[in-house]
Design a protein around this motif. Structure first.
Motif, mmCIF file in Angstrom:
data_model
loop_
_atom_site.group_PDB
_atom_site.id
_atom_site.type_symbol
_atom_site.label_atom_id
_atom_site.label_comp_id
_atom_site.label_asym_id
_atom_site.label_seq_id
_atom_site.Cartn_x
_atom_site.Cartn_y
_atom_site.Cartn_z
ATOM 1 N N TYR A 43 0.833 -1.213 0.000
ATOM 2 C CA TYR A 43 0.000 0.000 0.000
ATOM 3 C C TYR A 43 0.867 1.262 0.000
ATOM 4 O O TYR A 43 0.625 2.198 -0.770
ATOM 5 N N ALA A 70 -5.880 1.581 -4.024
ATOM 6 C CA ALA A 70 -7.252 1.233 -3.634
ATOM 7 C C ALA A 70 -7.396 -0.264 -3.394
ATOM 8 O O ALA A 70 -8.075 -0.693 -2.458
ATOM 9 N N ALA A 71 -6.742 -1.079 -4.219
ATOM 10 C CA ALA A 71 -6.832 -2.534 -4.070
ATOM 11 C C ALA A 71 -6.173 -2.990 -2.776
ATOM 12 O O ALA A 71 -6.718 -3.829 -2.042
ATOM 13 N N LEU A 73 -5.650 -1.140 -0.088
ATOM 14 C CA LEU A 73 -6.431 -0.614 1.032
ATOM 15 C C LEU A 73 -7.682 -1.451 1.267
ATOM 16 O O LEU A 73 -8.032 -1.757 2.415
ATOM 17 N N GLU A 74 -8.332 -1.837 0.190
ATOM 18 C CA GLU A 74 -9.539 -2.652 0.324
ATOM 19 C C GLU A 74 -9.224 -4.014 0.936
ATOM 20 O O GLU A 74 -9.994 -4.535 1.739
ATOM 21 N N ARG A 75 -8.061 -4.584 0.589
ATOM 22 C CA ARG A 75 -7.660 -5.866 1.166
ATOM 23 C C ARG A 75 -7.460 -5.729 2.673
ATOM 24 O O ARG A 75 -7.887 -6.598 3.446
ATOM 25 N N ARG A 77 -8.917 -3.591 4.653
ATOM 26 C CA ARG A 77 -10.244 -3.417 5.275
ATOM 27 C C ARG A 77 -11.003 -4.736 5.337
ATOM 28 O O ARG A 77 -11.661 -5.034 6.335
ATOM 29 N N GLN A 78 -10.924 -5.522 4.257
ATOM 30 C CA GLN A 78 -11.613 -6.809 4.243
ATOM 31 C C GLN A 78 -11.057 -7.764 5.291
ATOM 32 O O GLN A 78 -11.779 -8.616 5.806
#
Length: 202
Positions: A43, A70-71, A73-75, A77-78
């Protein structure tokens, strides 16, 4: 139930006793996860490269400048990485070996499996935190008495710990089976427990 969505090793345990009260967000333990560390590095690298990509004159490169950060960061969060850790990562631009995990709710720890140096996986239950201000009581009712009981009926119980004192509640659920040995049916009562006199297993 406190569980993680990642594998890793518990480093420090801050809440090490059952029936300890915890507040929402209070630190429970820290965990080291190679997946999280690698993704945090990815990230930060993506954020650094993002600025260079935005300045590019190559067609299509600018449009994809936000995709990599974004990818990653989304990982994060998930996986359930706390928002505070993501904010720290962005502010300090540095990766920590371990992240701090807080309690998702306020309540009492009724089960604890979190131990220092324990390897955990996503199916590992680390804590059970319960709000004991309201409790269930399971009563055994003779099948001959079932016809007089309805969900929502008032109920009163007494316990050996408090002689002469009764606790008021209501019938919440009548289980749809009969124990063939005792000819009884389980009936679940809900009771308010503001002073926490009623405890699990009592």
């Amino acid at each position: 139930y406190v569980q993680m969505r990642i594998s890793g090793w518990i480093r420090k345990v801050f809440v090490a006793a059952t029936f300890q009260h915890v507040e929402e967000g209070q630190p429970l333990f820290t965990i080291f996860s190679q997946d999280v560390v690698a993704t945090e590095r990815e990230y930060l690298l993506a954020l650094q490269n993002q600025q260079r990509l935005l300045e590019s004159t190559v067609p299509g490169v600018t449009a994809g400048a936000d995709a990599l950060p974004a990818a990653a960061l989304e990982r994060l969060r998930q996986w359930g990485v706390p928002a505070a850790e993501i904010e720290r990562l962005e502010a300090n631009a540095s990766v920590k070996d371990e992240i701090e995990v807080g309690s998702p709710v306020s309540g009492y720890v009724v089960e604890r499996e979190a131990l220092p140096n324990k390897f955990i996986e996503p199916n590992t239950r680390l804590y059970t935190v319960a709000d004991l201000s309201s409790v269930w009581v399971i009563a055994q009712v003779l099948q001959s008495d079932l016809g007089r009981i309805r969900e929502g009926d008032a109920a009163t119980i007494s316990v050996d710990a408090y002689a002469g004192q009764s606790f008021a509640g209501r019938v919440d659920f009548i289980y749809p089976d009969v124990d063939m040995a005792t000819r009884t049916t389980r009936v679940r009562l809900v009771l308010s427990n503001p002073n926490l006199k009623l405890t699990p297993g009592m």
